[in-house]
Write a protein that holds these residues in place. Structure first.
Motif, PDB file in Angstrom:
ATOM      1  N   ARG A  66       0.769  -1.227   0.013  1.00 11.87           N
ATOM      2  CA  ARG A  66       0.043   0.013  -0.012  1.00 11.87           C
ATOM      3  C   ARG A  66       0.966   1.270  -0.057  1.00 11.87           C
ATOM      4  O   ARG A  66       0.434   2.410  -0.407  1.00 11.87           O
ATOM      5  N   ILE A  67       2.148   1.276   0.784  1.00 12.75           N
ATOM      6  CA  ILE A  67       2.727   2.464   0.733  1.00 12.75           C
ATOM      7  C   ILE A  67       3.885   2.550  -0.599  1.00 12.75           C
ATOM      8  O   ILE A  67       4.678   3.457  -0.361  1.00 12.75           O
ATOM      9  N   LEU A  68       3.763   1.734  -1.419  1.00 18.58           N
ATOM     10  CA  LEU A  68       4.546   1.648  -2.563  1.00 18.58           C
ATOM     11  C   LEU A  68       3.561   2.782  -3.731  1.00 18.58           C
ATOM     12  O   LEU A  68       2.577   2.662  -3.993  1.00 18.58           O
ATOM     13  N   LEU A  69       4.428   3.754  -4.426  1.00 19.57           N
ATOM     14  CA  LEU A  69       4.080   4.494  -5.500  1.00 19.57           C
ATOM     15  C   LEU A  69       5.068   4.309  -6.333  1.00 19.57           C
ATOM     16  O   LEU A  69       6.209   4.589  -6.243  1.00 19.57           O
ATOM     17  N   ARG A  70       4.670   3.655  -7.548  1.00 22.97           N
ATOM     18  CA  ARG A  70       5.221   3.813  -8.719  1.00 22.97           C
ATOM     19  C   ARG A  70       5.041   5.011  -9.992  1.00 22.97           C
ATOM     20  O   ARG A  70       3.916   5.240  -9.952  1.00 22.97           O
ATOM     21  N   VAL A  71       6.122   5.792 -10.177  1.00 18.73           N
ATOM     22  CA  VAL A  71       5.928   6.891 -11.146  1.00 18.73           C
ATOM     23  C   VAL A  71       7.135   6.732 -12.117  1.00 18.73           C
ATOM     24  O   VAL A  71       8.420   6.821 -11.752  1.00 18.73           O
ATOM     25  N   GLY A  72       6.583   6.311 -13.625  1.00 19.22           N
ATOM     26  CA  GLY A  72       7.419   6.153 -14.449  1.00 19.22           C
ATOM     27  C   GLY A  72       8.375   4.957 -13.920  1.00 19.22           C
ATOM     28  O   GLY A  72       7.945   3.713 -13.680  1.00 19.22           O
ATOM     29  N   ASP A  73       9.684   5.062 -14.055  1.00 17.73           N
ATOM     30  CA  ASP A  73      10.806   4.099 -13.739  1.00 17.73           C
ATOM     31  C   ASP A  73      11.295   4.092 -12.273  1.00 17.73           C
ATOM     32  O   ASP A  73      12.289   3.836 -11.865  1.00 17.73           O
TER      33      ASP A  73
END
Length: 152
Positions: free
Chosen positions: A125-132
């Motif tokens: 839940r606390i991971l956020l992927r933005v692009g690479d």
């Protein structure tokens, strides 16, 4: 993992919180009572459930959480405790290794990392992927995150 357990007990000691191993209801692995500063843990938990419960309840002690009559307040406290415990117990490199090794299978990852499935879910839940880039525990504002990892 033993050093993390020791750190949890050191935190609790600094807060003046004692730990008791008791017989709790079947649906309850642990509880924290801020008034008495007692953290109770179900006496017969398996290791990974014990560690996860201890970390979760330690978060309640750190924040001085008390049960509320309002469900959303309790839900927020529980979510925060799971996320805090996940960040405390699960190293980012360990998570990445086990996610790859077990192809993202949550139960297998939990066993390999010695935590409960709830904490794997909280970590996700606390991971956020933005692009690479993957950010761990991002917040509003430049540079406010627990960790940043470049991925392909």
């Amino acid at each position: 993992m033993q050093s993390k357990i020791l750190k949890l007990y050191e935190m609790l000691d600094a807060l003046g919180v004692s730990v008791e191993f008791v017989d709790l209801p079947p649906d309850d692995d642990g509880e924290y009572d801020h008034d008495t500063r007692v953290l109770k843990v179900q006496h017969d938990l398996l290791f990974r459930r014990y560690v996860s419960t201890l970390a979760h309840e330690t978060c309640h002690a750190i924040y001085g959480d008390v049960k509320s009559k309002f469900g959303p307040v309790n839900a927020k406290q529980e979510r925060r405790a799971d996320e805090w415990a996940a960040l405390f117990l699960i190293g980012l490199d360990d998570y990445r290794r086990e996610e790859g090794r077990h192809d993202g299978h949550v139960d297998a990852m939990a066993i390999a990392l010695n935590v409960t499935v709830d904490l794997i879910d909280a970590f996700r839940r606390i991971l956020l992927r933005v692009g690479d880039t993957v950010y761990v525990a991002p917040k509003m504002g430049a540079g406010e995150f627990h960790a940043r990892v470049e991925v392909a």
